[in-house]
Design a protein around this motif. Structure first.
Motif, PDB file in Angstrom:
ATOM      1  N   PHE A 132       0.839  -1.195   0.000  1.00 22.05           N
ATOM      2  CA  PHE A 132       0.000   0.000   0.000  1.00 22.05           C
ATOM      3  C   PHE A 132       0.875   1.246   0.000  1.00 22.05           C
ATOM      4  N   LEU A 133       0.355   2.315  -0.597  1.00 18.98           N
ATOM      5  CA  LEU A 133       1.012   3.620  -0.635  1.00 18.98           C
ATOM      6  C   LEU A 133      -0.023   4.673  -0.278  1.00 18.98           C
ATOM      7  N   ASP A 134       0.336   5.615   0.619  1.00 18.45           N
ATOM      8  CA  ASP A 134      -0.599   6.709   0.899  1.00 18.45           C
ATOM      9  C   ASP A 134      -0.118   7.985   0.211  1.00 18.45           C
ATOM     10  N   ASP A 135      -0.875   9.060   0.374  1.00 18.25           N
ATOM     11  CA  ASP A 135      -0.560  10.300  -0.342  1.00 18.25           C
ATOM     12  C   ASP A 135       0.638  11.050   0.233  1.00 18.25           C
ATOM     13  N   GLU A 136       1.227  10.557   1.324  1.00 14.09           N
ATOM     14  CA  GLU A 136       2.471  11.133   1.852  1.00 14.09           C
ATOM     15  C   GLU A 136       3.691  10.376   1.346  1.00 14.09           C
ATOM     16  N   GLY A 137       3.474   9.301   0.587  1.00 20.86           N
ATOM     17  CA  GLY A 137       4.576   8.513   0.062  1.00 20.86           C
ATOM     18  C   GLY A 137       4.986   7.354   0.946  1.00 20.86           C
ATOM     19  N   THR A 138       4.278   7.143   2.051  1.00 19.91           N
ATOM     20  CA  THR A 138       4.596   6.034   2.941  1.00 19.91           C
ATOM     21  C   THR A 138       4.070   4.738   2.342  1.00 19.91           C
ATOM     22  N   LYS A 139       4.927   3.726   2.345  1.00 19.12           N
ATOM     23  CA  LYS A 139       4.531   2.403   1.860  1.00 19.12           C
ATOM     24  C   LYS A 139       4.451   1.450   3.039  1.00 19.12           C
ATOM     25  N   MET A 140       3.515   0.508   2.966  1.00 21.77           N
ATOM     26  CA  MET A 140       3.386  -0.480   4.036  1.00 21.77           C
ATOM     27  C   MET A 140       2.881  -1.801   3.466  1.00 21.77           C
ATOM     28  N   HIS A 141       3.426  -2.876   3.991  1.00 22.74           N
ATOM     29  CA  HIS A 141       3.010  -4.219   3.625  1.00 22.74           C
ATOM     30  C   HIS A 141       1.693  -4.538   4.315  1.00 22.74           C
ATOM     31  N   ALA A 142       0.798  -5.164   3.577  1.00 21.36           N
ATOM     32  CA  ALA A 142      -0.473  -5.629   4.141  1.00 21.36           C
ATOM     33  C   ALA A 142      -0.661  -7.077   3.711  1.00 21.36           C
ATOM     34  N   LEU A 143      -1.331  -7.862   4.545  1.00 22.45           N
ATOM     35  CA  LEU A 143      -1.525  -9.252   4.185  1.00 22.45           C
ATOM     36  C   LEU A 143      -2.813  -9.817   4.727  1.00 22.45           C
ATOM     37  N   VAL A 144      -3.227 -10.899   4.077  1.00 22.01           N
ATOM     38  CA  VAL A 144      -4.400 -11.679   4.490  1.00 22.01           C
ATOM     39  C   VAL A 144      -3.874 -13.059   4.837  1.00 22.01           C
ATOM     40  N   GLU A 145      -4.002 -13.450   6.089  1.00 23.10           N
ATOM     41  CA  GLU A 145      -3.505 -14.763   6.519  1.00 23.10           C
ATOM     42  C   GLU A 145      -4.519 -15.873   6.279  1.00 23.10           C
ATOM     43  N   ARG A 146      -5.780 -15.575   6.517  1.00 22.63           N
ATOM     44  CA  ARG A 146      -6.795 -16.624   6.441  1.00 22.63           C
ATOM     45  C   ARG A 146      -7.153 -16.914   4.993  1.00 22.63           C
ATOM     46  N   LYS A 147      -6.989 -18.153   4.615  1.00 22.06           N
ATOM     47  CA  LYS A 147      -7.231 -18.556   3.231  1.00 22.06           C
ATOM     48  C   LYS A 147      -8.680 -18.310   2.807  1.00 22.06           C
ATOM     49  N   ASP A 148      -9.621 -18.429   3.747  1.00 23.45           N
ATOM     50  CA  ASP A 148     -11.023 -18.218   3.394  1.00 23.45           C
ATOM     51  C   ASP A 148     -11.331 -16.755   3.062  1.00 23.45           C
ATOM     52  N   GLN A 149     -10.398 -15.847   3.304  1.00 24.07           N
ATOM     53  CA  GLN A 149     -10.594 -14.431   2.987  1.00 24.07           C
ATOM     54  C   GLN A 149      -9.879 -14.000   1.698  1.00 24.07           C
ATOM     55  N   HIS A 150      -9.045 -14.874   1.129  1.00 19.13           N
ATOM     56  CA  HIS A 150      -8.259 -14.514  -0.062  1.00 19.13           C
ATOM     57  C   HIS A 150      -9.144 -14.063  -1.214  1.00 19.13           C
ATOM     58  N   ARG A 151     -10.160 -14.835  -1.541  1.00 18.01           N
ATOM     59  CA  ARG A 151     -11.022 -14.523  -2.685  1.00 18.01           C
ATOM     60  C   ARG A 151     -11.709 -13.170  -2.493  1.00 18.01           C
ATOM     61  N   ARG A 152     -12.161 -12.907  -1.284  1.00 13.42           N
ATOM     62  CA  ARG A 152     -12.841 -11.645  -0.990  1.00 13.42           C
ATOM     63  C   ARG A 152     -11.925 -10.456  -1.286  1.00 13.42           C
ATOM     64  N   PHE A 153     -10.674 -10.520  -0.789  1.00 14.84           N
ATOM     65  CA  PHE A 153      -9.777  -9.383  -0.982  1.00 14.84           C
ATOM     66  C   PHE A 153      -9.230  -9.304  -2.410  1.00 14.84           C
ATOM     67  N   ARG A 154      -9.140 -10.410  -3.104  1.00 12.63           N
ATOM     68  CA  ARG A 154      -8.771 -10.363  -4.529  1.00 12.63           C
ATOM     69  C   ARG A 154      -9.858  -9.641  -5.338  1.00 12.63           C
ATOM     70  N   ARG A 155     -11.096  -9.810  -4.908  1.00 16.57           N
ATOM     71  CA  ARG A 155     -12.205  -9.152  -5.584  1.00 16.57           C
ATOM     72  C   ARG A 155     -12.263  -7.660  -5.249  1.00 16.57           C
ATOM     73  N   LEU A 156     -11.904  -7.290  -4.019  1.00 19.27           N
ATOM     74  CA  LEU A 156     -12.029  -5.901  -3.565  1.00 19.27           C
ATOM     75  C   LEU A 156     -10.829  -5.019  -3.906  1.00 19.27           C
ATOM     76  N   LEU A 157      -9.641  -5.581  -3.946  1.00 15.73           N
ATOM     77  CA  LEU A 157      -8.418  -4.792  -4.114  1.00 15.73           C
ATOM     78  C   LEU A 157      -7.721  -5.138  -5.418  1.00 15.73           C
ATOM     79  N   HIS A 158      -7.404  -4.112  -6.204  1.00 17.14           N
ATOM     80  CA  HIS A 158      -6.722  -4.294  -7.481  1.00 17.14           C
ATOM     81  C   HIS A 158      -5.574  -3.306  -7.587  1.00 17.14           C
ATOM     82  N   GLU A 159      -4.518  -3.717  -8.253  1.00 14.12           N
ATOM     83  CA  GLU A 159      -3.345  -2.858  -8.418  1.00 14.12           C
ATOM     84  C   GLU A 159      -3.727  -1.549  -9.102  1.00 14.12           C
ATOM     85  N   GLU A 160      -3.086  -0.484  -8.636  1.00 16.09           N
ATOM     86  CA  GLU A 160      -3.242   0.882  -9.169  1.00 16.09           C
ATOM     87  C   GLU A 160      -4.562   1.548  -8.784  1.00 16.09           C
ATOM     88  N   GLU A 161      -5.367   0.940  -7.939  1.00 14.76           N
ATOM     89  CA  GLU A 161      -6.611   1.565  -7.493  1.00 14.76           C
ATOM     90  C   GLU A 161      -6.439   2.164  -6.097  1.00 14.76           C
TER      91      GLU A 161
END
Length: 135
Positions: A42-71
């Motif tokens: 992730f990148l915010d408007d101040e230029g700070t970058k941070m790693h984010a993750l989904v550990e639970r496999k049952d949530q992977h599909r949900r976040f793949r649907r909600l989050l896309h690169e460059e959005e």
């Protein structure tokens, strides 16, 4: 009431934070402890970058649907954990964990100047010293 905060100021003891970030990168990961994972940069408007993750496999599909690169997205209901690994993606010593309580909404794209979030030189020299030890 949710408080809008920047990535540099999110913390593990704040459960009322909302961030607005650009999803720079998405990739599959394998964790020794938890198995397969899904990671984001992730990148915010101040230029700070941070790693984010989904550990639970049952949530992977949900976040793949909600989050896309460059959005740009507004995210709330996440957890933040601090860590001190030798190797990390950004200079931040925190990671965002996306959970079943995490809410994701579209955000307006930020079209202003975003400064670079450079890793401190001391961290680079520490890494190169560690790398030399491994080879």
């Amino acid at each position: 009431m949710l408080n809008d905060v920047k990535l540099a100021r999110v913390g593990p003891n704040r459960h009322d934070s909302r961030i607005t970030v650009k999803v720079l990168k998405i990739w599959d990961t394998i964790h020794v402890d938890t198995g397969e994972g899904l990671s984001f940069l992730f990148l915010d408007d101040e230029g700070t970058k941070m790693h984010a993750l989904v550990e639970r496999k049952d949530q992977h599909r949900r976040f793949r649907r909600l989050l896309h690169e460059e959005e740009w997205k507004t995210i709330s209901g996440f957890q933040v954990r601090t860590f001190t690994p030798w190797i990390r993606l950004t200079k931040q010593r925190k990671e965002i964990f996306l959970t079943s309580e995490t809410q994701v909404d579209d955000a307006d794209a930020f079209d202003g100047f975003i400064p670079l979030d450079l890793i401190p030189f001391g961290d680079v020299t520490l890494w190169s010293s560690c790398w030399n030890c491994l080879s």
